[in-house]
Design a protein around this motif. Structure first.
Motif, PDB file in Angstrom:
ATOM      1  N   MET A 103      11.510  -3.225  25.995  1.00 42.23           N
ATOM      2  CA  MET A 103      10.929  -4.369  25.272  1.00 42.23           C
ATOM      3  C   MET A 103       9.760  -3.755  24.515  1.00 42.23           C
ATOM      4  SD  MET A 103      10.228  -7.369  28.368  1.00 42.23           S
ATOM      5  CE  MET A 103      11.533  -7.986  29.101  1.00 42.23           C
ATOM      6  N   THR A 104       9.296  -4.581  23.362  1.00 42.76           N
ATOM      7  CA  THR A 104       8.366  -4.252  22.481  1.00 42.76           C
ATOM      8  C   THR A 104       7.124  -4.866  23.368  1.00 42.76           C
ATOM      9  OG1 THR A 104       8.458  -6.275  21.265  1.00 42.76           O
ATOM     10  CG2 THR A 104       9.508  -4.388  20.467  1.00 42.76           C
ATOM     11  N   ARG A 105       5.984  -4.558  22.974  1.00 47.72           N
ATOM     12  CA  ARG A 105       4.707  -5.104  23.688  1.00 47.72           C
ATOM     13  C   ARG A 105       4.679  -6.382  23.384  1.00 47.72           C
ATOM     14  NH1 ARG A 105       0.893  -3.299  27.028  1.00 47.72           N
ATOM     15  NH2 ARG A 105      -1.146  -4.675  26.747  1.00 47.72           N
ATOM     16  N   LEU A 157       7.246  -8.351  25.755  1.00 46.83           N
ATOM     17  CA  LEU A 157       6.618  -8.191  27.385  1.00 46.83           C
ATOM     18  C   LEU A 157       5.399  -9.084  27.415  1.00 46.83           C
ATOM     19  CD1 LEU A 157       6.531  -6.894  29.945  1.00 46.83           C
ATOM     20  CD2 LEU A 157       5.088  -5.042  29.111  1.00 46.83           C
ATOM     21  N   ASP A 158       4.515  -9.212  26.602  1.00 47.94           N
ATOM     22  CA  ASP A 158       3.373 -10.031  26.581  1.00 47.94           C
ATOM     23  C   ASP A 158       4.001 -11.757  26.639  1.00 47.94           C
ATOM     24  OD1 ASP A 158       1.463  -8.243  26.407  1.00 47.94           O
ATOM     25  OD2 ASP A 158       1.201  -8.326  24.419  1.00 47.94           O
ATOM     26  N   ALA A 159       5.067 -11.868  25.872  1.00 43.73           N
ATOM     27  CA  ALA A 159       5.432 -13.387  25.591  1.00 43.73           C
ATOM     28  C   ALA A 159       6.175 -13.558  27.032  1.00 43.73           C
ATOM     29  CB  ALA A 159       6.474 -13.370  24.492  1.00 43.73           C
ATOM     30  N   GLU A 160       6.817 -12.472  27.717  1.00 44.87           N
ATOM     31  CA  GLU A 160       7.529 -12.788  28.814  1.00 44.87           C
ATOM     32  C   GLU A 160       6.481 -13.071  29.920  1.00 44.87           C
ATOM     33  OE1 GLU A 160      10.893 -13.574  29.683  1.00 44.87           O
ATOM     34  OE2 GLU A 160      11.117 -13.426  27.430  1.00 44.87           O
ATOM     35  N   LEU A 161       5.541 -12.296  29.999  1.00 43.96           N
ATOM     36  CA  LEU A 161       4.309 -12.362  30.852  1.00 43.96           C
ATOM     37  C   LEU A 161       3.732 -13.730  30.917  1.00 43.96           C
ATOM     38  CD1 LEU A 161       2.929  -8.883  31.069  1.00 43.96           C
ATOM     39  CD2 LEU A 161       3.897 -10.082  32.717  1.00 43.96           C
ATOM     40  N   LYS A 162       3.300 -14.106  29.835  1.00 50.73           N
ATOM     41  CA  LYS A 162       2.854 -15.414  29.474  1.00 50.73           C
ATOM     42  C   LYS A 162       3.700 -16.495  29.871  1.00 50.73           C
ATOM     43  CE  LYS A 162       0.183 -14.210  25.635  1.00 50.73           C
ATOM     44  NZ  LYS A 162      -0.315 -14.104  23.879  1.00 50.73           N
ATOM     45  N   LYS A 163       5.167 -16.325  29.824  1.00 53.95           N
ATOM     46  CA  LYS A 163       5.943 -17.377  30.305  1.00 53.95           C
ATOM     47  C   LYS A 163       5.923 -17.472  31.920  1.00 53.95           C
ATOM     48  CE  LYS A 163       9.702 -16.499  27.895  1.00 53.95           C
ATOM     49  NZ  LYS A 163      11.199 -16.312  27.646  1.00 53.95           N
ATOM     50  N   GLY A 164       6.001 -16.181  32.409  1.00 56.47           N
ATOM     51  CA  GLY A 164       5.731 -16.418  33.949  1.00 56.47           C
ATOM     52  C   GLY A 164       4.591 -16.905  34.428  1.00 56.47           C
ATOM     53  N   TYR A 165       3.412 -16.439  33.660  1.00 55.55           N
ATOM     54  CA  TYR A 165       2.191 -17.175  34.092  1.00 55.55           C
ATOM     55  C   TYR A 165       1.959 -18.642  34.049  1.00 55.55           C
ATOM     56  CZ  TYR A 165      -2.929 -17.925  34.530  1.00 55.55           C
ATOM     57  OH  TYR A 165      -4.241 -18.255  34.734  1.00 55.55           O
ATOM     58  N   ALA A 166       2.715 -19.029  32.928  1.00 55.62           N
ATOM     59  CA  ALA A 166       2.769 -20.694  32.486  1.00 55.62           C
ATOM     60  C   ALA A 166       3.654 -21.301  33.616  1.00 55.62           C
ATOM     61  CB  ALA A 166       3.265 -20.743  31.261  1.00 55.62           C
ATOM     62  N   SER A 167       4.529 -20.708  34.086  1.00 50.64           N
ATOM     63  CA  SER A 167       5.529 -21.244  35.132  1.00 50.64           C
ATOM     64  C   SER A 167       4.763 -21.286  36.344  1.00 50.64           C
ATOM     65  CB  SER A 167       6.832 -20.271  35.196  1.00 50.64           C
ATOM     66  OG  SER A 167       7.875 -20.789  36.056  1.00 50.64           O
ATOM     67  N   ILE A 168       4.034 -20.299  36.988  1.00 52.39           N
ATOM     68  CA  ILE A 168       3.497 -20.530  38.012  1.00 52.39           C
ATOM     69  C   ILE A 168       2.351 -21.303  38.114  1.00 52.39           C
ATOM     70  CG2 ILE A 168       1.889 -18.884  39.436  1.00 52.39           C
ATOM     71  CD1 ILE A 168       3.157 -16.381  38.631  1.00 52.39           C
ATOM     72  N   LYS A 169       1.633 -21.325  37.071  1.00 47.85           N
ATOM     73  CA  LYS A 169       0.631 -22.569  36.862  1.00 47.85           C
ATOM     74  C   LYS A 169       1.176 -23.776  37.142  1.00 47.85           C
ATOM     75  CE  LYS A 169      -2.724 -22.432  34.167  1.00 47.85           C
ATOM     76  NZ  LYS A 169      -3.748 -22.358  32.876  1.00 47.85           N
ATOM     77  N   ALA A 170       2.340 -24.142  36.582  1.00 47.79           N
ATOM     78  CA  ALA A 170       3.066 -25.368  36.511  1.00 47.79           C
ATOM     79  C   ALA A 170       3.774 -25.631  37.985  1.00 47.79           C
ATOM     80  CB  ALA A 170       4.214 -25.366  35.491  1.00 47.79           C
TER      81      ALA A 170
END
Length: 101
Positions: free
Chosen positions: A64-66, A69-82
């Motif tokens: 992955m490009t930086r 990776l950042d986009a995937e981590l943000k999606k994961g974080y948003a998913s956990i918050k939800a």
């Protein structure tokens, strides 16, 4: 003498030259290689190697490009918050179902 037929094909010059160089090193003529290929088609009743479209398997982190990776981590974080959380078994099952892994 065996009953033979000619096969004519047009291919890229560089591909032909590179392949024939390798065949020469192996002591195989282009006609011999084609004979082997056709024999394998008959034996396998199809193309003697796998033909398939690229799979949609997930990228590895290293591929992955930086930004990806950042986009995937943000999606994961948003998913956990939800409140969308899954057990390891649920994740394994989903990966096996979707990607065969």
């Amino acid at each position: 003498m065996a009953n033979t037929s000619a096969v004519y094909a047009r291919i890229d010059t560089n591909l032909k030259d590179n392949a024939e160089s390798i065949l020469s090193q192996l002591g195989i003529t282009p006609s011999g290689a084609i004979q082997m290929f056709y024999s394998q088609i008959v034996l396998k009743k199809g193309i003697p190697f796998e033909l398939k479209l690229l799979s949609s398997k997930p990228l590895t982190v290293g591929a992955m490009t930086r930004e990806q990776l950042d986009a995937e981590l943000k999606k994961g974080y948003a998913s956990i918050k939800a409140g969308k959380i899954y057990s390891a078994d649920e994740v394994d099952e989903a990966l096996a179902k979707e990607f065969g892994i």
